[in-house]
Design a protein around this motif. Structure first.
Motif, PDB file in Angstrom:
ATOM      1  N   ARG A 225      33.877  12.353 -13.744  1.00  0.00           N
ATOM      2  CA  ARG A 225      33.796  11.331 -12.687  1.00  0.00           C
ATOM      3  C   ARG A 225      33.168  11.913 -11.416  1.00  0.00           C
ATOM      4  O   ARG A 225      32.331  11.268 -10.773  1.00  0.00           O
ATOM      5  N   LEU A 226      33.569  13.126 -11.076  1.00  0.00           N
ATOM      6  CA  LEU A 226      33.007  13.767  -9.881  1.00  0.00           C
ATOM      7  C   LEU A 226      31.537  14.118 -10.082  1.00  0.00           C
ATOM      8  O   LEU A 226      30.719  13.962  -9.170  1.00  0.00           O
TER       9      LEU A 226
ATOM     10  N   ALA B  26      29.302  12.646 -11.967  1.00  0.00           N
ATOM     11  CA  ALA B  26      28.451  11.456 -11.940  1.00  0.00           C
ATOM     12  C   ALA B  26      28.138  11.018 -10.516  1.00  0.00           C
ATOM     13  O   ALA B  26      27.091  10.404 -10.259  1.00  0.00           O
ATOM     14  N   GLU B  27      29.017  11.328  -9.601  1.00  0.00           N
ATOM     15  CA  GLU B  27      28.811  10.960  -8.192  1.00  0.00           C
ATOM     16  C   GLU B  27      27.909  11.957  -7.458  1.00  0.00           C
ATOM     17  O   GLU B  27      27.363  11.637  -6.409  1.00  0.00           O
ATOM     18  N   ARG B  28      27.742  13.158  -8.042  1.00  0.00           N
ATOM     19  CA  ARG B  28      27.022  14.222  -7.341  1.00  0.00           C
ATOM     20  C   ARG B  28      25.698  14.619  -7.980  1.00  0.00           C
ATOM     21  O   ARG B  28      24.831  15.171  -7.307  1.00  0.00           O
TER      22      ARG B  28
ATOM     23  N   SER C 296      31.041  19.082 -10.892  1.00  0.00           N
ATOM     24  CA  SER C 296      32.090  18.400 -10.130  1.00  0.00           C
ATOM     25  C   SER C 296      32.098  18.846  -8.674  1.00  0.00           C
ATOM     26  O   SER C 296      32.560  18.118  -7.799  1.00  0.00           O
TER      27      SER C 296
ATOM     28  N   ILE D  66      25.769   9.901 -16.780  1.00  0.00           N
ATOM     29  CA  ILE D  66      25.700  10.665 -15.532  1.00  0.00           C
ATOM     30  C   ILE D  66      24.428  10.293 -14.778  1.00  0.00           C
ATOM     31  O   ILE D  66      24.441  10.074 -13.560  1.00  0.00           O
TER      32      ILE D  66
ATOM     33  N   GLY E 213      24.811   7.256 -12.934  1.00  0.00           N
ATOM     34  CA  GLY E 213      25.807   7.272 -11.868  1.00  0.00           C
ATOM     35  C   GLY E 213      27.064   6.490 -12.191  1.00  0.00           C
ATOM     36  O   GLY E 213      27.795   6.075 -11.288  1.00  0.00           O
ATOM     37  N   ASP E 214      27.339   6.297 -13.480  1.00  0.00           N
ATOM     38  CA  ASP E 214      28.485   5.491 -13.924  1.00  0.00           C
ATOM     39  C   ASP E 214      29.717   6.387 -14.053  1.00  0.00           C
ATOM     40  O   ASP E 214      30.074   6.834 -15.139  1.00  0.00           O
ATOM     41  N   ALA E 215      30.379   6.632 -12.934  1.00  0.00           N
ATOM     42  CA  ALA E 215      31.464   7.611 -12.893  1.00  0.00           C
ATOM     43  C   ALA E 215      32.621   7.235 -13.804  1.00  0.00           C
ATOM     44  O   ALA E 215      33.199   8.102 -14.480  1.00  0.00           O
TER      45      ALA E 215
END
Length: 234
Positions: A106-107, A109-111, A151, A195, A198-200
């Protein structure tokens, strides 16, 4: 083998004054990942020291570090051995690892940026071309570490790595067949695609499910003749 040993000795010489025991720890961990050392194997300190061209002191300290990280255990009057854990213990570690991997996903995908995704896809392609387990497994370990590193959380990386080291032997067993490796790498590809998007939430779910699939393979193998106590590989 000679070229590898020469290169290893050069690395030893470079780090002689500062972090020699840590280099030896890394070498022993690589031997466990690559299957050169298995659960229950005795770590021959004298032979390892001779191979590296060092005294036994740094080797002994490296073994103590492995013991502290739960990869090795000292047996009175016998020496240091690669640790063995039960199937039940491994299943518990899989559950912890799955949660950590999902959080890392999850982290990540956001970065993750375009270069990060490109690097991951390159590893997935290289895994697809691996002809056997000996080539596939270390690269698979590298991909998982890259995913967790994305992450951006150093403590999460440390916790994940510690748990993974304890499970190395189980993971290697779960990827022995061509079909298992194909399925596992197809999951890698799907994870990287999400990823990139961006689909966390989906990445977290897929990465957690990926580890739990490894747990299922391990438990399936244990029901078909895999010893109840095996060492630390997943």
């Amino acid at each position: 083998m000679g070229d590898y040993t020469d290169a290893l000795r050069r690395r030893v010489a470079e780090r002689q004054a500062t972090s020699l025991p840590q280099l030896i720890v890394e070498e022993l961990e690589n031997m466990i990942i690559n299957g050169a050392l298995k659960g229950g194997d005795r770590i021959n300190e004298s032979a390892l020291a001779m191979r590296l061209g060092v005294s036994r002191g740094p080797v002994r300290e490296a073994c103590r570090q492995l013991e502290r990280s739960r990869l090795a255990e000292f047996r009175a009057n016998r020496g240091m051995f690669v640790r063995e854990i039960s199937v039940e213990q491994a299943a518990q570690l899989y559950d912890i690892r799955a949660s950590l991997f999902g959080l890392a996903g999850r982290l990540a995908a956001e970065r993750a940026g375009e270069d990060d995704v490109a690097g991951l896809l390159d590893v997935v392609e290289r895994l697809r071309d691996c002809a056997d387990m000996d080539h596939y497994y270390p690269l698979n370990v590298d991909l998982h570490r890259r995913l967790v590193a994305l992450s951006g959380n150093p403590r999460l990386v440390e916790l994940y790595d510690d748990i993974s080291k304890e499970l190395h032997l189980f993971r290697r067993h779960g990827l022995e067949t061509d079909a298992a490796r194909e399925i596992s790498n197809a999951q890698h590809g799907e994870i990287v695609e999400r990823i990139a998007a961006g689909d966390a939430v989906t990445v977290g779910r897929l990465m957690e499910e990926h580890i739990l699939a490894g747990k299922s393979r391990m438990l399936g193998g244990s029901a078909h003749g895999v010893p109840r106590a095996v060492s630390n590989k997943e």
